[in-house]
Design a protein around this motif. Sequence first.
Motif, PDB file in Angstrom:
ATOM      1  N   GLY A   1     -11.049  11.401  22.187  1.00  0.00           N
ATOM      2  CA  GLY A   1     -12.437  11.301  21.780  1.00  0.00           C
ATOM      3  C   GLY A   1     -12.849  12.637  21.196  1.00  0.00           C
ATOM      4  O   GLY A   1     -12.873  13.645  21.911  1.00  0.00           O
TER       5      GLY A   1
ATOM      6  N   LEU B   1     -14.693   4.399  24.129  1.00  0.00           N
ATOM      7  CA  LEU B   1     -13.359   5.004  24.142  1.00  0.00           C
ATOM      8  C   LEU B   1     -12.468   4.327  25.180  1.00  0.00           C
ATOM      9  O   LEU B   1     -11.286   4.058  24.922  1.00  0.00           O
ATOM     10  N   VAL B   2     -13.019   4.045  26.338  1.00  0.00           N
ATOM     11  CA  VAL B   2     -12.258   3.342  27.384  1.00  0.00           C
ATOM     12  C   VAL B   2     -11.827   1.964  26.891  1.00  0.00           C
ATOM     13  O   VAL B   2     -10.684   1.541  27.094  1.00  0.00           O
TER      14      VAL B   2
ATOM     15  N   ALA C   1      -1.763   7.901  23.527  1.00  0.00           N
ATOM     16  CA  ALA C   1      -2.993   8.254  24.231  1.00  0.00           C
ATOM     17  C   ALA C   1      -4.133   8.175  23.224  1.00  0.00           C
ATOM     18  O   ALA C   1      -3.904   8.081  22.010  1.00  0.00           O
ATOM     19  N   TRP C   2      -5.359   8.233  23.735  1.00  0.00           N
ATOM     20  CA  TRP C   2      -6.543   8.206  22.869  1.00  0.00           C
ATOM     21  C   TRP C   2      -7.351   9.485  23.038  1.00  0.00           C
ATOM     22  O   TRP C   2      -7.514   9.982  24.154  1.00  0.00           O
TER      23      TRP C   2
ATOM     24  N   GLU D   1     -10.720   7.702  33.985  1.00  0.00           N
ATOM     25  CA  GLU D   1      -9.840   7.484  32.830  1.00  0.00           C
ATOM     26  C   GLU D   1      -9.544   8.775  32.075  1.00  0.00           C
ATOM     27  O   GLU D   1      -8.585   8.840  31.300  1.00  0.00           O
ATOM     28  N   LEU D   2     -10.366   9.797  32.273  1.00  0.00           N
ATOM     29  CA  LEU D   2     -10.232  11.046  31.525  1.00  0.00           C
ATOM     30  C   LEU D   2      -9.154  11.929  32.143  1.00  0.00           C
ATOM     31  O   LEU D   2      -9.236  12.295  33.312  1.00  0.00           O
TER      32      LEU D   2
ATOM     33  N   ALA E   1      -8.980   2.363  24.377  1.00  0.00           N
ATOM     34  CA  ALA E   1      -7.722   2.879  24.932  1.00  0.00           C
ATOM     35  C   ALA E   1      -6.910   1.809  25.641  1.00  0.00           C
ATOM     36  O   ALA E   1      -5.681   1.918  25.740  1.00  0.00           O
TER      37      ALA E   1
ATOM     38  N   ILE F   1      -6.717   9.081  28.265  1.00  0.00           N
ATOM     39  CA  ILE F   1      -7.838   9.491  27.415  1.00  0.00           C
ATOM     40  C   ILE F   1      -8.094  10.984  27.579  1.00  0.00           C
ATOM     41  O   ILE F   1      -8.084  11.510  28.699  1.00  0.00           O
TER      42      ILE F   1
END
Length: 279
Positions: free
Chosen positions: A33, A94-95, A30-31, A126-127, A98, A103
């Motif tokens: 932020g 960020l998107v 996962a990413w 996406e969050l 990823a 995210i």
Amino acid sequence: MPRRDEGFFASKDGTRLFWRSETTDAEPKAWLGVIHGYGDHCGRYQKPIEAFVKDGFGVLTFDYRGHGKADGARGDVTLWPDYLEDLKAFFARLVDAAKGKPIFLVAHSHGALIATHFVAAGAPPELKGVVFSAPFYALAFEPPALKLLGAKLIKGLLPGFKIGNELKPEQLSRDPAWQEETKNDPLYLHSTTPRWFFECQAAQRRLAGLGPSISLPLFMLAGTADPIASMPAAKAFFETVAAKDKTYKEYGDYRHEVMMELGREQVWADISSWLSKHL
């Protein structure tokens, strides 16, 4: 091996912001932020970032306007929504980074206040969840009356006038080494402006009624000895959040920067564990 990169990007109004990323050769699960606090900058989060990367996450972080390596008058903002535009521009990056992976946002203090408004206005699809560290929803102390009066008197004439912020490194963490590092950090700010102060206060007042708009999974953490951000205010807002999946955790005797306190490794592990359960 860790892979680090950095560079600049633009906010909606063209203000140049700074970003930094860290991953390994392995595909991140996962990413994250990471969003810093007021007077802060993303470089001060290198240790928790390294811990998150070691646990399998990719991390992207940035300096918003007036902070760190970003452009803009130091510690100042013309209008509060400018911070939201900075975060929107960062989230778009960020998107892209990823590439379809989950995210999350990990936001501290003033950064958590920005992120709260960002999420309440309509969380991007996406969050998948948010972590708020010592969210700055209200001051834990009353500003000196004379200084507050002075700020009110000059805000119309000199809104960007630099005023000492009264904060000491000892209020951030009990760790003497971290206190010393803060004192010697040329990018760490020790001032504020009347314009920022009153814009921030207005943003804090506008939190009223936003809790029911937040349905994302939430992990809020705070130190019981935080002398800067009001934890009663944070907990009161937490109770209004609509998310069924929400967790509030306090760390005994921790001060404001809970991710850089003595015993910080446990905080990093708690965040990593919560994130992994929400993939």
